[in-house]
Every structure is written in C-alpha cells, then in structure tokens.
Design a protein around this motif. Structure first.
Motif, PDB file in Angstrom:
ATOM      1  N   PRO A 280       0.790  -1.237   0.000  1.00  0.00           N
ATOM      2  CA  PRO A 280       0.000   0.000   0.000  1.00  0.00           C
ATOM      3  C   PRO A 280       0.824   1.291   0.000  1.00  0.00           C
ATOM      4  O   PRO A 280       0.305   2.345  -0.330  1.00  0.00           O
ATOM      5  N   PHE A 281       2.106   1.220   0.365  1.00  0.00           N
ATOM      6  CA  PHE A 281       2.931   2.429   0.416  1.00  0.00           C
ATOM      7  C   PHE A 281       4.027   2.370  -0.644  1.00  0.00           C
ATOM      8  O   PHE A 281       4.612   1.314  -0.883  1.00  0.00           O
ATOM      9  N   GLU A 282       4.292   3.528  -1.269  1.00  0.00           N
ATOM     10  CA  GLU A 282       5.411   3.670  -2.201  1.00  0.00           C
ATOM     11  C   GLU A 282       6.310   4.790  -1.692  1.00  0.00           C
ATOM     12  O   GLU A 282       5.930   5.958  -1.715  1.00  0.00           O
ATOM     13  N   PRO A 283       7.524   4.461  -1.237  1.00  0.00           N
ATOM     14  CA  PRO A 283       8.405   5.481  -0.657  1.00  0.00           C
ATOM     15  C   PRO A 283       8.998   6.471  -1.660  1.00  0.00           C
ATOM     16  O   PRO A 283       9.532   7.507  -1.248  1.00  0.00           O
ATOM     17  N   TYR A 284       8.927   6.155  -2.960  1.00  0.00           N
ATOM     18  CA  TYR A 284       9.534   7.062  -3.942  1.00  0.00           C
ATOM     19  C   TYR A 284       8.929   8.463  -3.836  1.00  0.00           C
ATOM     20  O   TYR A 284       7.704   8.626  -3.873  1.00  0.00           O
ATOM     21  N   GLY A 285       9.786   9.461  -3.687  1.00  0.00           N
ATOM     22  CA  GLY A 285       9.319  10.848  -3.594  1.00  0.00           C
ATOM     23  C   GLY A 285       8.807  11.225  -2.222  1.00  0.00           C
ATOM     24  O   GLY A 285       8.279  12.334  -2.047  1.00  0.00           O
ATOM     25  N   LYS A 286       8.941  10.325  -1.232  1.00  0.00           N
ATOM     26  CA  LYS A 286       8.455  10.623   0.130  1.00  0.00           C
ATOM     27  C   LYS A 286       9.575  10.350   1.130  1.00  0.00           C
ATOM     28  O   LYS A 286      10.612   9.796   0.798  1.00  0.00           O
ATOM     29  N   ARG A 287       9.325  10.729   2.386  1.00  0.00           N
ATOM     30  CA  ARG A 287      10.329  10.583   3.418  1.00  0.00           C
ATOM     31  C   ARG A 287       9.858   9.575   4.471  1.00  0.00           C
ATOM     32  O   ARG A 287       8.664   9.556   4.823  1.00  0.00           O
TER      33      ARG A 287
END
Length: 511
Positions: free
Chosen positions: A502-509
């Motif tokens: 459910p989570f995509e870390p790309y572009g996030k912290r």
C-alpha cells in the motif's frame, strides 16, 4: 505544504508556512496514529534534509554496510565449510550447520530488533558484531560437530541483528533525496558472499582431505582457516564501528522516547561538525506538544510485556499500516525459502552440474562459486538506480522477481559448462535486485518507533523458512532441479505481493 498545527500550537512556531519542507511528504503523515509524533518527525526530516549528506552518513554507509556483509558471510561460511567439516566429524545429519545458523539468526533478529526499539539502536549496533567475531573465531577451533554447530549458532546470533540495525540506523540519518542509498547498501551483502567465496577458493582446495576414512584435524584445516580469517575480519570491523563512527543515538528514536533536547543536540552537533546549517530548535519541538505513545506508562521496566506488546500493536495501528506490515512479513517469508534453496546450497548445485560437464575438481567448484557471488554485488547497484526512478521501490521488486523467475526456469535447461556459469551469475544478479530492494523498503515504511521490532520479526520469518529450506533440500536433493522449480514459483508469488504493497516510498520521506 500546509502549515502544521498540532494541539493548538504552530508546529514550526513563528513560521507562516512550512518553509523547511523540501517538497516531499512523509510516508506515514496521513496515518494520524499520533499527530504530535508525526509533527515532530516532520521537523526532524526537515532538519536532516537541511543538513544534507555528510561524512557521518558516508561512514555509516561503509560500517553499516559491512554489517550487511557479515550476515551473508556467516550464512555462507557454514555452507562452504559444511562438506569438509562433515568429512572430519562424520555427523548423522549433514544439514545441521545450516539449521544452527538459521536458528541463531532467527533469535538474533528478534532479540536485537526488539532491543533496538526498547533501549535504543546504539547498544545493539556496537555489541552485535563484536559477539559475532568472537564466536566465528571460536568455530574454527571446534573439536566436534556438535560444538561447531553451537558456535555457528552463536556467531549467527550476533550477525542476525545486523540487518535489523544497519538499515534502521542508516535510514534514520539519511536525507530524503538520498534514501535510495539504502537499496544500494545491499551491495555489501554481495560483498560478504564474495569474501566467503574467496576464502573457500583460497583455502579449501589446498588444505582439505578428500576421504572420510583418512580425514583428520591435521590434513583438513582449510575450513578452519576460513572461519579464523573471517572472524578476524569481523573483529576488526567491530572495533572500527566503535572507534571510527562513535555512533550517537538516532534522533528518531530519541524523539519517540520524549527526549527532544537530546534529539536536537544530536542533529546540531552533526551540523556543527560538518559546517552545515540546521535551524531546528528545542522550542520548535516542544511547540508540537507531548507525544501520546504511552511508553512510560506501560510498566516500570522497559522490558515489561506491556512495553513489548505496544511495539507489536504499533505495527497494526491503522488498516493501511497493518496491511503493509502483513505483506512485508509474507514477502520475507517467501524469500526466506527461495534464497537459501538456491544460494546456501549453490555449492551442491555447482558440484553436481560441474560433474555433468567433466569438471570435478574443488578448484573449479570454488572458482565458479566466487564468480557467481561477484555477480550478486551488482544487483543492488542496478536496484538503487531503478528505485530512484518512477518505477519506485514496489515495481523494482516486481521487475526483479519476474526476471529472476524467468532465469530460474531457464537454468533447468542448462546443458554446457559455459551456460552453467552464465546462468548462475545472472540469477544471482537478478535475485539481488528484488532482495536488496526489499531490505530497503521494509524499514522505510515501518513506523519509526516500532521499526526495530517490525524489521526483526520480518527477518525472523525469513530465518524460520531458512530452517525449513534445509529440510526441503534434504528430501528433494540439491543435485536435482526440484529446488530450482520451487524457487521460480516462489518468485512469481513475490512479484504479486510486491504489487499489492500500500505504500510507495519514492518521492516521500520515511517516518
């Protein structure tokens, strides 16, 4: 980005907007498990981004990376030394060392993972490698199979905590634009494999017996030299961890413990040492309010059952976080069966295939083994690049798993010596694209306060399946193609699970 207001206070105190945000949201910022903690994590991420990548993170990349290498090194040491030690000791169960290694790594992952969340990352970071080095050296002096199994288990206990700690510590100091380095760090895993291959290639062909009837301590010291040398190397790196990096407790652990002042002091000291800006103040942290995690109220002792269960509950705090945690654990379970079925028993595959092509000498077996492990280093390098593109972490894993599956099926059709070497090298390269990314993805999406526990349990499931793989390898036989087909099928499942994250870390912290 919207102004942060928590508990009636301006989280940035005096700022009209979130001026220090660098255009990236925090992965778990919308989960609202603890708005005050989320706001403080946001400030810490801002400060780490403002400081940027320094020599401190560079040292962590090397010293934490060697922790990665030690995990794979210990796992493969028992693999490369198993046959020769068995000739000397004539054990009743040949795969006993494999089970001993995985039991040690299972207990180590759970113990050091939970310890990291309860008393901090620093203690485990400094102690785990030292313990591993002592028992690795001791393993080389084992007088019998049972004692060897015990020391393998104890060395694996020390090494087993490194994968939990190395990723967590490195991630919690990384600027958001450099989080892809967490995937690249898995290249050190391949380096550990390569070291095991070089040690086997260097010692085993020249210092080994070939017949159980005449095999003694004096004419079979090669496998002992492998353990002595590896143990000495791990000992040197454990000393370097304490003397070179002088690790400070991570800011994200400190803030989760309510130690805002120590958190700010740690970040300010790094900024000052490397002459970088850091505008974070204690007043800004305190303006967010007080975290409501209830750590101090669960029991008088940090090791109280309530404290430990609180970390378990935190991994399922919301529906999305719970689904994410469950899918991560499933992924680690699947790779935990597929990886050892191929890599740990690779010497058996290479020896059986080599015999088919007329190459029966130990020199060729260990030369090929070293070449294959060298190839494994570069999978995480490509994965690091792919993660930094719009493929992101999820679809890098999907691509890596599907390509690996295809080459596994192709490997069963190998008919020549050249094909044997090429396909084993390619498989080791592609499977490390998936594995390296999973290692990085796991701590990125876990809540920081429960990162050690979640990571430790994930790797624990991995180790349970490693134990099972030894049983499957015994029943199916590593000289046949059956384990290869099992691995291929498992990688299809892994690709499907990765697509559901459910989570995509790309572009996030990370939190």
């Amino acid at each position: 980005m919207d102004k942060k207001i928590v508990g009636g206070h301006d989280a940035e105190r005096g700022h009209d907007d979130d001026a220090l945000s660098f255009g990236k949201g925090d992965i778990l910022q919308l989960e609202h498990t603890d708005p005050v903690l989320n706001a403080k994590m946001h400030l810490i991420n801002n400060a780490i981004d403002e400081i940027g990548f320094t020599g401190y993170q560079g040292k962590l990349f090397v010293l934490n990376g060697f922790g990665y290498a030690v995990d794979s090194l210990i796992l493969l040491l028992q693999s490369v030394s198993n046959a020769q030690a068995a000739l000397e000791f004539s054990p009743s169960y040949l795969n006993g060392l494999t089970i001993a290694a995985y039991v040690g790594m299972l207990i180590g992952a759970l113990f050091w993972g939970i310890t990291a969340d309860i008393i901090g990352r620093k203690f485990a970071f400094n102690c785990s490698l030292l313990l591993c080095s002592i028992f690795t050296i001791a393993a080389g002096a084992s007088p019998n199979w049972e004692v060897l199994g015990l020391f393998v288990c104890l060395s694996a206990f020390g090494a087993g905590g490194n994968l939990v700690l190395d990723t967590a510590v490195f991630l919690e100091y990384l600027p958001s634009k450099d989080q892809w380095l967490l995937t690249l760090m898995a290249a050190w895993w391949g380096l550990g494999q390569l070291i095991a291959g070089f040690l086997a290639w260097g010692f085993l062909p020249n210092y080994s017996c070939s017949d159980a009837a005449t095999c003694t301590y004096k004419n079979n010291k090669g496998w002992r030299y492998v353990w002595y040398t590896a143990g000495a190397l791990v000992f040197l790196m454990s000393i370097a961890r304490v003397t070179v990096i002088r690790l400070k407790e991570t800011p994200k652990f400190l803030v989760g413990e309510g130690k805002d002042a120590e958190c700010v002091e740690t970040l300010q000291s790094i900024a000052q040492k490397y002459k970088r800006p850091c505008s974070l103040t204690l007043e800004q942290m305190q303006a967010c309010g007080t975290i409501s995690s209830g750590r101090s109220s669960e029991g008088k002792s940090k090791w109280a059952p309530g404290n430990i269960s609180m970390h378990l509950k935190g991994l399922f705090a919301t529906k999305r976080i719970g689904i994410s945690t469950a899918l991560i654990w499933i992924s680690w379970t699947l790779i935990g069966l597929a990886y050892p079925l191929y890599n740990v028993f690779l010497p058996s595959y290479l020896a059986s295939r080599g015999a088919e092509f007329g190459q029966t000498s130990a020199y060729y077996t260990w030369r090929n083994y070293t070449l294959v492990n060298f190839s494994g280093i570069w999978g995480p390098v490509l994965a690091g690049y792919m993660c930094a593109t719009r493929l992101g972490r999820k679809y890098t894993m999907v691509v890596g798993a599907l390509v690996t599956m295809a080459f596994f099926f192709a490997y069963t059709q190998v008919r020549t010596e050249v094909q044997n070497i090429v396909f084993t090298c390619v498989v080791n390269f592609t499977l490390n694209i998936y594995y390296g990314t999973l290692y990085a993805y796991t701590p990125e999406v876990l809540p920081s306060a429960h990162r050690g526990t979640g990571n430790g349990i994930a790797i624990g499931w991995n180790r349970v399946m490693g134990i099972l793989s030894a049983v499957i390898a015994t029943v199916a036989g590593t000289g046949t193609a059956v384990p290869i087909y099992i691995c291929a099928a498992l990688y299809i499942l892994m690709a499907g699970v990765a697509a559901l994250f459910p989570f995509e870390p790309y572009g996030k912290r990370s939190s």
